[in-house]
Scaffold this motif. Structure first.
Motif, PDB file in Angstrom:
ATOM      1  N   LYS A   9      76.909  13.114  75.266  1.00 26.13           N
ATOM      2  CA  LYS A   9      78.064  13.488  76.093  1.00 26.13           C
ATOM      3  C   LYS A   9      77.961  12.772  77.432  1.00 26.13           C
ATOM      4  O   LYS A   9      76.848  12.478  77.895  1.00 26.13           O
ATOM      5  N   ILE A  66      63.346  19.240  69.894  1.00 28.86           N
ATOM      6  CA  ILE A  66      64.489  20.163  69.805  1.00 28.86           C
ATOM      7  C   ILE A  66      64.928  20.357  68.342  1.00 28.86           C
ATOM      8  O   ILE A  66      65.489  21.391  67.980  1.00 28.86           O
ATOM      9  N   LYS A  90      64.507   7.093  67.892  1.00 27.99           N
ATOM     10  CA  LYS A  90      65.109   7.355  69.208  1.00 27.99           C
ATOM     11  C   LYS A  90      65.479   6.031  69.890  1.00 27.99           C
ATOM     12  O   LYS A  90      64.669   5.113  69.957  1.00 27.99           O
ATOM     13  N   GLY A  97      70.702  12.592  81.316  1.00 28.86           N
ATOM     14  CA  GLY A  97      71.978  13.192  81.704  1.00 28.86           C
ATOM     15  C   GLY A  97      73.081  13.000  80.679  1.00 28.86           C
ATOM     16  O   GLY A  97      74.262  13.227  80.965  1.00 28.86           O
ATOM     17  N   GLY A  99      72.555  14.236  77.383  1.00 27.68           N
ATOM     18  CA  GLY A  99      72.344  15.254  76.347  1.00 27.68           C
ATOM     19  C   GLY A  99      71.911  14.692  75.005  1.00 27.68           C
ATOM     20  O   GLY A  99      72.260  15.251  73.965  1.00 27.68           O
ATOM     21  N   GLY A 101      68.981  14.667  73.578  1.00 21.97           N
ATOM     22  CA  GLY A 101      68.142  15.642  72.872  1.00 21.97           C
ATOM     23  C   GLY A 101      68.992  16.771  72.304  1.00 21.97           C
ATOM     24  O   GLY A 101      68.867  17.129  71.126  1.00 21.97           O
ATOM     25  N   ASN A 104      70.725  15.705  69.223  1.00 23.44           N
ATOM     26  CA  ASN A 104      69.874  15.728  68.022  1.00 23.44           C
ATOM     27  C   ASN A 104      69.809  17.137  67.442  1.00 23.44           C
ATOM     28  O   ASN A 104      69.943  17.336  66.234  1.00 23.44           O
TER      29      ASN A 104
HETATM   30  N1  LIG Z   1      64.838  14.961  69.915  1.00 17.80           N
HETATM   31  C1  LIG Z   1      64.764  14.926  71.262  1.00 17.80           C
HETATM   32  N2  LIG Z   1      65.322  13.914  71.939  1.00 17.80           N
HETATM   33  C2  LIG Z   1      65.286  13.876  73.299  1.00 17.80           C
HETATM   34  N3  LIG Z   1      64.674  14.801  74.059  1.00 17.80           N
HETATM   35  C3  LIG Z   1      64.106  15.843  73.442  1.00 17.80           C
HETATM   36  C4  LIG Z   1      64.118  15.952  72.016  1.00 17.80           C
HETATM   37  N4  LIG Z   1      63.474  17.081  71.691  1.00 17.80           N
HETATM   38  C5  LIG Z   1      63.076  17.659  72.826  1.00 17.80           C
HETATM   39  N5  LIG Z   1      63.435  16.932  73.887  1.00 17.80           N
HETATM   40  C6  LIG Z   1      63.208  17.319  75.304  1.00 17.80           C
HETATM   41  O1  LIG Z   1      64.488  17.629  75.874  1.00 17.80           O
HETATM   42  C7  LIG Z   1      64.533  17.238  77.253  1.00 17.80           C
HETATM   43  C8  LIG Z   1      65.695  16.286  77.561  1.00 17.80           C
HETATM   44  O2  LIG Z   1      66.768  16.533  76.765  1.00 17.80           O
HETATM   45  P1  LIG Z   1      68.067  15.632  76.870  1.00 17.80           P
HETATM   46  O3  LIG Z   1      67.743  14.192  76.554  1.00 17.80           O
HETATM   47  O4  LIG Z   1      69.127  16.299  76.076  1.00 17.80           O
HETATM   48  O5  LIG Z   1      68.343  15.743  78.445  1.00 17.80           O
HETATM   49  P2  LIG Z   1      69.510  15.202  79.287  1.00 17.80           P
HETATM   50  O6  LIG Z   1      70.080  13.940  78.720  1.00 17.80           O
HETATM   51  O7  LIG Z   1      69.039  15.139  80.709  1.00 17.80           O
HETATM   52  O8  LIG Z   1      70.567  16.331  79.069  1.00 17.80           O
HETATM   53  P3  LIG Z   1      71.418  17.109  80.140  1.00 17.80           P
HETATM   54  O9  LIG Z   1      72.491  16.180  80.578  1.00 17.80           O
HETATM   55  O10 LIG Z   1      71.926  18.237  79.304  1.00 17.80           O
HETATM   56  O11 LIG Z   1      70.456  17.483  81.220  1.00 17.80           O
HETATM   57  C9  LIG Z   1      63.227  16.566  77.537  1.00 17.80           C
HETATM   58  O12 LIG Z   1      62.408  17.503  78.184  1.00 17.80           O
HETATM   59  C10 LIG Z   1      62.652  16.207  76.167  1.00 17.80           C
HETATM   60  O13 LIG Z   1      61.243  16.208  76.161  1.00 17.80           O
END
Ligand SMILES: Nc1ncnc2c1ncn2[C@@H]1O[C@H](COP(=O)(O)OP(=O)(O)OP(=O)(O)O)[C@@H](O)[C@H]1O
Ligand SMILES: C[C@](O)(CO)[C@H](O)COP(=O)(O)OP(=O)(O)OC[C@H]1O[C@@H](n2ccc(N)nc2=O)[C@H](O)[C@@H]1O
Length: 289
Positions: A9, A66, A90, A97, A99, A101, A104
């Protein structure tokens, strides 16, 4: 092995309000789905006593994946999931930022809810991840409030290509929210009223639907990120001064990713080339719809 698409997103707008008693902040955001970029390979294993096998390749994930949490969540809801092998290559850096993870986790949940005919409660899913209800929603674009779980589904914004740039700049979501609160305590940043944030988001959505040029999109974390690196001013200046055919640009989530929107895919690819050559930053770029 079957392969399930996993989306990301971007936050086209993001306004953050005062912290709640549990420390979380209510937000108002215009979510937009992009992708898929990553794919989950899933196989149901024979034999009920076997452990799940979750393999994440290419980028290291610290802590529990996750995908494992999604499997545990389903079993805690009495879903009779057999042992599962799940492989993912990956591509997207963790915590950018976008999302990735959560995407997934949502992909696994979507597969299971389709195969096992489940109706998952959005409020339960939100505890699992604030943007999971959006990932599982049928739309590409939505206005979200609460911590991102209360959705007003909007007609999908179509015919828009996003140049996404993910610089190698690390800032955790928790740290970004903390720094935003501190800058507000110092009187450096304002909090807009909730009603204004919603009005603003819906107006900008209407402009994007009509493909009107907007320019900079509001995100309360921009000031926090600008202090961390010159990359942000460099990227936004390039969008403003050079990408004449772009619609709008901004920061996604609490960073580190930025995006610039185009109606023409080739303009987005040309801009991608310029970002890579002009900005002195270790940066992964994608053109996505
Ligand atoms: N399959 C996965 N892929 C990515 N990160 C994962 C996964 N499983 C667990 N995590 C953990 O999830 C966290 C980050 O998630 P994500 O990549 O969704 O964050 P983000 O992009 O910053 O999302 P948001 O914008 O919601 O903050 C990290 O702490 C990571 O270690
Ligand atoms: C910035 C956004 O990406 C906008 O969509 C989201 O609000 C991030 O939400 P998220 O990925 O679900 O955040 P999490 O990784 O669960 O939260 C990490 C930490 O950030 C802070 N946090 C997160 C979300 C939120 N609405 N308010 C917060 O204050 C909390 O300290 C939390 O412990």
């Amino acid at each position: 092995m079957i392969y399930i698409p996993s989306y990301i997103k971007i936050n086209l707008t993001l306004r953050v309000f005062v912290p709640r008693d549990d420390g979380y902040h209510e937000i108002s955001t215009l979510f937009h789905k992009l992708g898929p970029i990553e794919w989950l390979g899933i196989r149901r294993l024979n034999g009920s006593n076997r452990d799940d096998i979750i393999n994440s390749h290419n980028i290291e994930i610290s802590g529990t994946n996750i995908i494992s949490r999604a499997i545990e969540f389903l079993r805690s809801k009495s879903v009779k999931l057999p042992p599962i092998e799940c492989n993912i290559w990956k591509v997207l850096p963790v915590g950018s930022g976008i999302g990735a993870g959560s995407g997934n986790g949502a992909a696994l949940l979507e597969w299971a809810s389709t195969i096992y005919d489940l109706i998952l409660d959005p409020a339960e899913l939100a505890k699992f991840g604030a943007d999971i209800p959006f990932f599982l929603s049928k739309t590409k674009t939505a206005l979200a409030t609460g911590v991102g779980e209360r959705l007003k589904l909007l007609d999908p914004l179509t015919g828009i290509y996003a140049l996404l740039a993910i610089p190698n700049i690390k800032i955790s979501t928790a740290e970004a929210y903390r720094e935003l609160d501190e800058s507000r305590k110092r009187g450096e940043a304002e909090i807009v009223p909730v009603s204004f944030a919603i009005y603003e988001a819906l107006n900008l959505y209407a402009d994007l639907e009509k493909k009107r040029r907007i320019g900079f999109l509001p995100n309360d974390f921009v000031a926090v990120l600008r202090k961390k690196s010159d990359f942000y001013d460099g990227f936004f200046d390039l969008c403003n001064s050079t990408f004449n055919n772009s619609l709008a640009w901004g920061l996604s989530g609490s960073g580190s990713s930025v995006f610039c929107l185009f109606t023409d895919k080739h303009e987005a690819i040309k801009a991608q080339e310029l970002v890579s050559s002009k900005l002195e930053c270790d940066c992964k770029t994608f053109v996505l719809e």
